[in-house]
Design a protein around this motif. Structure first.
Motif, PDB file in Angstrom:
ATOM      1  N   ASP B  52       5.495 -11.429  34.843  1.00  0.00           N
ATOM      2  CA  ASP B  52       5.539 -12.302  33.662  1.00  0.00           C
ATOM      3  C   ASP B  52       4.310 -12.068  32.787  1.00  0.00           C
ATOM      4  O   ASP B  52       4.412 -11.895  31.574  1.00  0.00           O
ATOM      5  CB  ASP B  52       5.574 -13.775  34.080  1.00  0.00           C
ATOM      6  CG  ASP B  52       6.932 -14.211  34.606  1.00  0.00           C
ATOM      7  OD1 ASP B  52       7.929 -13.514  34.331  1.00  0.00           O
ATOM      8  OD2 ASP B  52       6.997 -15.247  35.292  1.00  0.00           O
ATOM      9  N   LEU B  53       3.152 -12.082  33.417  1.00  0.00           N
ATOM     10  CA  LEU B  53       1.918 -11.953  32.645  1.00  0.00           C
ATOM     11  C   LEU B  53       1.795 -10.554  32.048  1.00  0.00           C
ATOM     12  O   LEU B  53       1.267 -10.377  30.941  1.00  0.00           O
ATOM     13  CB  LEU B  53       0.709 -12.250  33.535  1.00  0.00           C
ATOM     14  CG  LEU B  53       0.644 -13.677  34.070  1.00  0.00           C
ATOM     15  CD1 LEU B  53      -0.563 -13.853  34.974  1.00  0.00           C
ATOM     16  CD2 LEU B  53       0.592 -14.690  32.923  1.00  0.00           C
ATOM     17  N   SER B  54       2.302  -9.559  32.780  1.00  0.00           N
ATOM     18  CA  SER B  54       2.123  -8.175  32.333  1.00  0.00           C
ATOM     19  C   SER B  54       2.818  -7.903  30.997  1.00  0.00           C
ATOM     20  O   SER B  54       2.476  -6.954  30.307  1.00  0.00           O
ATOM     21  CB  SER B  54       2.638  -7.207  33.387  1.00  0.00           C
ATOM     22  OG  SER B  54       4.046  -7.136  33.344  1.00  0.00           O
ATOM     23  N   HIS B  55       3.783  -8.763  30.637  1.00  0.00           N
ATOM     24  CA  HIS B  55       4.436  -8.572  29.337  1.00  0.00           C
ATOM     25  C   HIS B  55       3.476  -8.776  28.176  1.00  0.00           C
ATOM     26  O   HIS B  55       3.745  -8.350  27.065  1.00  0.00           O
ATOM     27  CB  HIS B  55       5.601  -9.545  29.170  1.00  0.00           C
ATOM     28  CG  HIS B  55       6.736  -9.262  30.084  1.00  0.00           C
ATOM     29  ND1 HIS B  55       7.313 -10.227  30.870  1.00  0.00           N
ATOM     30  CD2 HIS B  55       7.399  -8.130  30.358  1.00  0.00           C
ATOM     31  CE1 HIS B  55       8.282  -9.698  31.584  1.00  0.00           C
ATOM     32  NE2 HIS B  55       8.361  -8.424  31.297  1.00  0.00           N
ATOM     33  N   PHE B  56       2.393  -9.465  28.434  1.00  0.00           N
ATOM     34  CA  PHE B  56       1.503  -9.848  27.338  1.00  0.00           C
ATOM     35  C   PHE B  56       0.116  -9.209  27.416  1.00  0.00           C
ATOM     36  O   PHE B  56      -0.727  -9.463  26.579  1.00  0.00           O
ATOM     37  CB  PHE B  56       1.353 -11.370  27.306  1.00  0.00           C
ATOM     38  CG  PHE B  56       2.659 -12.066  27.172  1.00  0.00           C
ATOM     39  CD1 PHE B  56       3.239 -12.237  25.923  1.00  0.00           C
ATOM     40  CD2 PHE B  56       3.347 -12.518  28.292  1.00  0.00           C
ATOM     41  CE1 PHE B  56       4.465 -12.860  25.801  1.00  0.00           C
ATOM     42  CE2 PHE B  56       4.577 -13.136  28.164  1.00  0.00           C
ATOM     43  CZ  PHE B  56       5.141 -13.304  26.923  1.00  0.00           C
ATOM     44  N   GLY B  57      -0.103  -8.409  28.432  1.00  0.00           N
ATOM     45  CA  GLY B  57      -1.402  -7.785  28.590  1.00  0.00           C
ATOM     46  C   GLY B  57      -1.809  -7.846  30.045  1.00  0.00           C
ATOM     47  O   GLY B  57      -1.018  -8.234  30.904  1.00  0.00           O
ATOM     48  N   SER B  58      -3.031  -7.459  30.336  1.00  0.00           N
ATOM     49  CA  SER B  58      -3.481  -7.567  31.729  1.00  0.00           C
ATOM     50  C   SER B  58      -4.749  -8.395  31.753  1.00  0.00           C
ATOM     51  O   SER B  58      -5.791  -7.994  31.271  1.00  0.00           O
ATOM     52  CB  SER B  58      -3.676  -6.184  32.350  1.00  0.00           C
ATOM     53  OG  SER B  58      -4.510  -5.386  31.565  1.00  0.00           O
ATOM     54  N   PHE B  59      -4.602  -9.573  32.303  1.00  0.00           N
ATOM     55  CA  PHE B  59      -5.640 -10.584  32.212  1.00  0.00           C
ATOM     56  C   PHE B  59      -6.414 -10.742  33.510  1.00  0.00           C
ATOM     57  O   PHE B  59      -7.343 -11.530  33.577  1.00  0.00           O
ATOM     58  CB  PHE B  59      -5.021 -11.941  31.849  1.00  0.00           C
ATOM     59  CG  PHE B  59      -4.039 -11.874  30.715  1.00  0.00           C
ATOM     60  CD1 PHE B  59      -4.320 -11.138  29.571  1.00  0.00           C
ATOM     61  CD2 PHE B  59      -2.824 -12.555  30.789  1.00  0.00           C
ATOM     62  CE1 PHE B  59      -3.411 -11.084  28.523  1.00  0.00           C
ATOM     63  CE2 PHE B  59      -1.921 -12.507  29.743  1.00  0.00           C
ATOM     64  CZ  PHE B  59      -2.208 -11.765  28.603  1.00  0.00           C
ATOM     65  N   GLY B  60      -6.012 -10.038  34.544  1.00  0.00           N
ATOM     66  CA  GLY B  60      -6.627 -10.248  35.854  1.00  0.00           C
ATOM     67  C   GLY B  60      -7.628  -9.171  36.210  1.00  0.00           C
ATOM     68  O   GLY B  60      -7.773  -8.175  35.503  1.00  0.00           O
ATOM     69  N   LYS B  61      -8.339  -9.406  37.307  1.00  0.00           N
ATOM     70  CA  LYS B  61      -9.247  -8.398  37.844  1.00  0.00           C
ATOM     71  C   LYS B  61      -8.760  -8.050  39.244  1.00  0.00           C
ATOM     72  O   LYS B  61      -8.620  -8.938  40.086  1.00  0.00           O
ATOM     73  CB  LYS B  61     -10.687  -8.944  37.919  1.00  0.00           C
ATOM     74  CG  LYS B  61     -11.451  -8.895  36.634  1.00  0.00           C
ATOM     75  CD  LYS B  61     -12.955  -8.766  36.915  1.00  0.00           C
ATOM     76  CE  LYS B  61     -13.753  -8.585  35.640  1.00  0.00           C
ATOM     77  NZ  LYS B  61     -13.604  -9.739  34.721  1.00  0.00           N
ATOM     78  N   ARG B  62      -8.526  -6.769  39.486  1.00  0.00           N
ATOM     79  CA  ARG B  62      -8.042  -6.350  40.804  1.00  0.00           C
ATOM     80  C   ARG B  62      -9.039  -6.739  41.874  1.00  0.00           C
ATOM     81  O   ARG B  62     -10.243  -6.604  41.685  1.00  0.00           O
ATOM     82  CB  ARG B  62      -7.819  -4.845  40.810  1.00  0.00           C
ATOM     83  CG  ARG B  62      -6.728  -4.444  39.867  1.00  0.00           C
ATOM     84  CD  ARG B  62      -6.621  -2.958  39.679  1.00  0.00           C
ATOM     85  NE  ARG B  62      -5.799  -2.702  38.517  1.00  0.00           N
ATOM     86  CZ  ARG B  62      -4.727  -1.911  38.519  1.00  0.00           C
ATOM     87  NH1 ARG B  62      -4.366  -1.281  39.599  1.00  0.00           N
ATOM     88  NH2 ARG B  62      -4.030  -1.755  37.427  1.00  0.00           N
ATOM     89  N   GLY B  63      -8.532  -7.220  42.950  1.00  0.00           N
ATOM     90  CA  GLY B  63      -9.411  -7.655  44.029  1.00  0.00           C
ATOM     91  C   GLY B  63      -9.876  -9.094  43.885  1.00  0.00           C
ATOM     92  O   GLY B  63     -10.232  -9.728  44.867  1.00  0.00           O
ATOM     93  N   LEU B  64      -9.830  -9.627  42.659  1.00  0.00           N
ATOM     94  CA  LEU B  64     -10.363 -10.965  42.402  1.00  0.00           C
ATOM     95  C   LEU B  64      -9.325 -12.000  42.002  1.00  0.00           C
ATOM     96  O   LEU B  64      -9.400 -13.151  42.394  1.00  0.00           O
ATOM     97  CB  LEU B  64     -11.395 -10.892  41.266  1.00  0.00           C
ATOM     98  CG  LEU B  64     -12.790 -10.426  41.614  1.00  0.00           C
ATOM     99  CD1 LEU B  64     -13.696 -10.669  40.428  1.00  0.00           C
ATOM    100  CD2 LEU B  64     -13.311 -11.171  42.835  1.00  0.00           C
ATOM    101  N   GLY B  65      -8.398 -11.578  41.184  1.00  0.00           N
ATOM    102  CA  GLY B  65      -7.438 -12.538  40.647  1.00  0.00           C
ATOM    103  C   GLY B  65      -7.701 -12.804  39.180  1.00  0.00           C
ATOM    104  O   GLY B  65      -8.263 -11.958  38.478  1.00  0.00           O
ATOM    105  N   TYR B  66      -7.290 -13.983  38.715  1.00  0.00           N
ATOM    106  CA  TYR B  66      -7.428 -14.336  37.310  1.00  0.00           C
ATOM    107  C   TYR B  66      -8.505 -15.404  37.134  1.00  0.00           C
ATOM    108  O   TYR B  66      -8.648 -16.296  37.974  1.00  0.00           O
ATOM    109  CB  TYR B  66      -6.101 -14.868  36.768  1.00  0.00           C
ATOM    110  CG  TYR B  66      -4.960 -13.898  36.925  1.00  0.00           C
ATOM    111  CD1 TYR B  66      -4.650 -12.995  35.928  1.00  0.00           C
ATOM    112  CD2 TYR B  66      -4.203 -13.884  38.098  1.00  0.00           C
ATOM    113  CE1 TYR B  66      -3.621 -12.080  36.080  1.00  0.00           C
ATOM    114  CE2 TYR B  66      -3.163 -12.973  38.257  1.00  0.00           C
ATOM    115  CZ  TYR B  66      -2.881 -12.071  37.253  1.00  0.00           C
ATOM    116  OH  TYR B  66      -1.864 -11.161  37.412  1.00  0.00           O
ATOM    117  N   SER B  67      -9.237 -15.326  36.047  1.00  0.00           N
ATOM    118  CA  SER B  67     -10.123 -16.414  35.672  1.00  0.00           C
ATOM    119  C   SER B  67      -9.267 -17.561  35.153  1.00  0.00           C
ATOM    120  O   SER B  67      -8.491 -17.392  34.208  1.00  0.00           O
ATOM    121  CB  SER B  67     -11.088 -15.949  34.581  1.00  0.00           C
ATOM    122  OG  SER B  67     -11.404 -17.039  33.733  1.00  0.00           O
TER     123      SER B  67
END
Lengths: 212, 212
Positions: B52-67
Motif C-alpha cells: 500500500d505504502l509503496s504506491h506513494f513512495g518509500s517512507f521506511g528504513k530497512r532494518g528499522l521500520g517507519y518513523s
DNA sequence: ACCTTCTTGTGAAGCTTTTCACAAGCGGTT
DNA sequence: AACCGCTTGTGAAAAGCTTCACAAGAAGGT
C-alpha cells in the motif's frame, strides 16, 4: 448452483442494491425485469447481475427475464430479511438517535428492542416506545429480549469492551460505528461504518483528480 | 514509486486506517513502527501494508521500520488532510444532526460551514455557531463560502437534484447518505453510506454462518 | 412444427488485488 | 571492516473478481 462457495462482500452489497431497485420497479408497475434493465438501474452490468444471482440458483426464465415478485422474495430470503432481527442500540448520543428512528430499518425487519447508555442524564429518557436503560443491563437485556444484533454507537475507547460483552451474551453480529477495528471471535460478523474514512476517501480522490 | 497508477478504493481505506493506528501508537509513545506491527493493529498483513505504502513512495528504513511521525505526515498529505475542507450539510434531520457535530470531522480538517434544509420549521434554527438556511440558498452559499464538499442527508427522492445543483455550483465531492445511486459528471467522486445495506450484509453473513 | 427473437446461465478469458519470497539496505557489535 | 539480525521494497505467483461470448431454452408468430 454452487451454494457453498464464499460470496464476496461486493456481491452482497449488490444484492441489497438489486432488492431496492426491484422495489422501485414494482412501484412503477413492472412485473418482469431483464438483467439488462436491472443493471442499468443498479449501476452495474447485465453479466454481473446474472453472475451474482447465479451463486444462489437460477431464478430467471430465458427469453423473458426475472419475475420481479419472485426475485424480490428470493433476495429477501438470501439477505435474511424473511425474519425479524432484534437489535439493541448501545450509545444514545447523536448517532444512536439518528439510527434509532431510521425509518428504513423497521421496514426491512430490524426492530430496535432496547437502548442502553452509561450517561445517568440519559438513562430513563423515553425515545418513542423505548426507555434508555443503564449500560449494566446490556447482558440481561440481550438475553431476555433475545437480541440478535448490536449497534455500537459508542466512543472508540468503549467499543471493544461492549463488543465482547455483547458477544458473550449471545449477540450474533455487530454494526460498529466506532472508528476502531474491534476483535471478535471467529464467526461473528462485524460491519464497520467509519464516517471519517468516507470523507478521507473523498478528499483523496479529489486531490487525485486535480493532480492530473 | 509509481505515483500515476490508479489506487484501489480498498487501499485508500487502509491508508486511512493506518493513520488512525499511527495516532494511537504515537499516543502510546511509539517512535518507530514496523509493517508487521502496523499490520497487527490494523487488521491486515505486513506485505499489504508495505505494498500500500509503496504506491506513494518509500517512507521506511530497512532494518528499522517507519518513523511514526513522518509516516503520519505522509499519510495526511496523501489523504488530503493537510488543508481545510469546507463542507455544506444538506438536510437537518436526525442524520444531519449526528454528522454536524461529529467531533472527528473537525479534528481531521473538515469544517461544516453551512447547513440548509427545506423545512420552514427548521430554517433559522441555531446549531452551535451555524444557523440553518433555506435550501434555495444552496448555490449561493457554496459559491460565497467556497464549499468543497457536500454531505447529502436528505430523502432518496431529493438526492439527485441536490447533487446536481451542488456540482453545478462548484462542489468537488459528495458524501451521500441517501439510499440511492446518484449520477454525477465524470471526475466528481461520490462516497455512499447506506445504513440498511450494512445491516443486510450483516444478516446475510449471520445466516451464512449458521448454515454450515 | 418450425423459425425468429429474446434473454438466461455459465465456462473461459481478462483484469485487479493480495500474498509470497527474497535481494538490498540499515544499524549495532565484534 | 566484516558480520549479523532485522525490515523494507518489489517483481513474480496466486487468488479473486469482472467481463466476454455463446449454447440452451422460452414464447410468440407463421
Amino acid at each position: 448452483m454452487p451454494l457453498s462457495r464464499r460470496i464476496s462482500d461486493s456481491t452482497v452489497r449488490r444484492l441489497s442494491h438489486y432488492l431496492r431497485v426491484l422495489e422501485l420497479i414494482q412501484a412503477d408497475g413492472g412485473v418482469t425485469v431483464s438483467s439488462e434493465e436491472l443493471a442499468k438501474r443498479g449501476h452495474t452490468t447485465a453479466a454481473q447481475v446474472r453472475k451474482d444471482l447465479s451463486h444462489f440458483g437460477s431464478f430467471g426464465k430465458r427469453g423473458l427475464g426475472y419475475s420481479v415478485d419472485e426475485l424480490k422474495d428470493r433476495l429477501r430470503t438470501i439477505l435474511g430479511l424473511d425474519r425479524l432481527w432484534r437489535v439493541i442500540l448501545v450509545g444514545a448520543g447523536r448517532i444512536g438517535s439518528a439510527l434509532f428512528d431510521y425509518p428504513d430499518f423497521k421496514k426491512r425487519g430490524y426492530d430496535c428492542v432496547a437502548i442502553v447508555d452509561t450517561d445517568p442524564e440519559k438513562i430513563g429518557e423515553r425515545w418513542g416506545e423505548r426507555v434508555i436503560r443503564p449500560a449494566e443491563e446490556l447482558e440481561s437485556l440481550i438475553r431476555e429480549l433475545n437480541v440478535n444484533l448490536v449497534i455500537l454507537a459508542v466512543p472508540a475507547s468503549a467499543a471493544q469492551v461492549v463488543a465482547e460483552r455483547s458477544v458473550n451474551a449471545g449477540v450474533k453480529g455487530i454494526l460498529n460505528f466506532a472508528p476502531v477495528q474491534i476483535q471478535v471471535p471467529e464467526g461473528i460478523p462485524v460491519e464497520n461504518v467509519n464516517l471519517v474514512m468516507e470523507l478521507e476517501a473523498l478528499s483523496f480522490q479529489i486531490n487525485r483528480a486535480s493532480e492530473t
